[in-house]
Design an enzyme around this catalytic site. Structure first.
Site, PDB file in Angstrom:
ATOM      1  N   ARG A  20      74.403 -91.325-120.957  1.00 55.85           N
ATOM      2  CA  ARG A  20      75.813 -90.937-120.804  1.00 55.85           C
ATOM      3  C   ARG A  20      76.696 -92.134-120.498  1.00 55.85           C
ATOM      4  O   ARG A  20      77.770 -92.294-121.092  1.00 55.85           O
ATOM      5  CB  ARG A  20      75.966 -89.883-119.702  1.00 55.85           C
ATOM      6  CG  ARG A  20      75.345 -88.541-120.054  1.00 55.85           C
ATOM      7  CD  ARG A  20      75.383 -87.593-118.880  1.00 55.85           C
ATOM      8  NE  ARG A  20      74.659 -88.187-117.765  1.00 55.85           N
ATOM      9  CZ  ARG A  20      74.842 -87.888-116.493  1.00 55.85           C
ATOM     10  NH1 ARG A  20      75.749 -87.008-116.133  1.00 55.85           N
ATOM     11  NH2 ARG A  20      74.129 -88.460-115.544  1.00 55.85           N
ATOM     12  N   ASN A  38      74.867 -84.103-119.226  1.00 56.01           N
ATOM     13  CA  ASN A  38      73.492 -83.643-119.356  1.00 56.01           C
ATOM     14  C   ASN A  38      73.460 -82.128-119.342  1.00 56.01           C
ATOM     15  O   ASN A  38      74.231 -81.487-118.620  1.00 56.01           O
ATOM     16  CB  ASN A  38      72.640 -84.156-118.194  1.00 56.01           C
ATOM     17  CG  ASN A  38      72.307 -85.619-118.313  1.00 56.01           C
ATOM     18  OD1 ASN A  38      72.432 -86.224-119.368  1.00 56.01           O
ATOM     19  ND2 ASN A  38      71.879 -86.207-117.206  1.00 56.01           N
TER      20      ASN A  38
END
Length: 91
Positions: A20, A38
């Protein structure tokens, strides 16, 4: 170029490998807006918005990801641009 928006999922070993944050860094370098987060099933969900060429470059990068990632699939679908500004990592 036109502004586009893509929403979808990245599968594989994409959690716990700085995915990320690396996506955010890539997005910011390409001037792409959106977010990454996530999911409980091990995937990363993304929303990418910006000039088409930049979004397509980020889409290509997602297929590789950062060094420790092992991406097995990227599934992105077009959607109407949301007018998002900036790129964030969602928790």
């Amino acid at each position: 170029m036109a502004r586009i928006c893509l929403h979808g999922y990245v599968s594989g070993k994409v959690q716990g490998v700085y995915f990320r944050q690396s996506t955010q860094e890539q997005a910011e370098s390409l001037d792409v807006d959106g977010w990454a987060r996530n999911l409980d099933d091990g995937r990363v969900e993304v929303l990418l918005e910006g000039e088409e060429g930049a979004v397509r470059e980020l889409e290509k990068w997602l297929a590789r990801g950062p060094v420790k990632a092992k991406v097995t699939a990227v599934e992105l679908e077009p959607m109407t641009p949301q007018g998002i500004a900036g790129f964030i990592v969602r928790r």
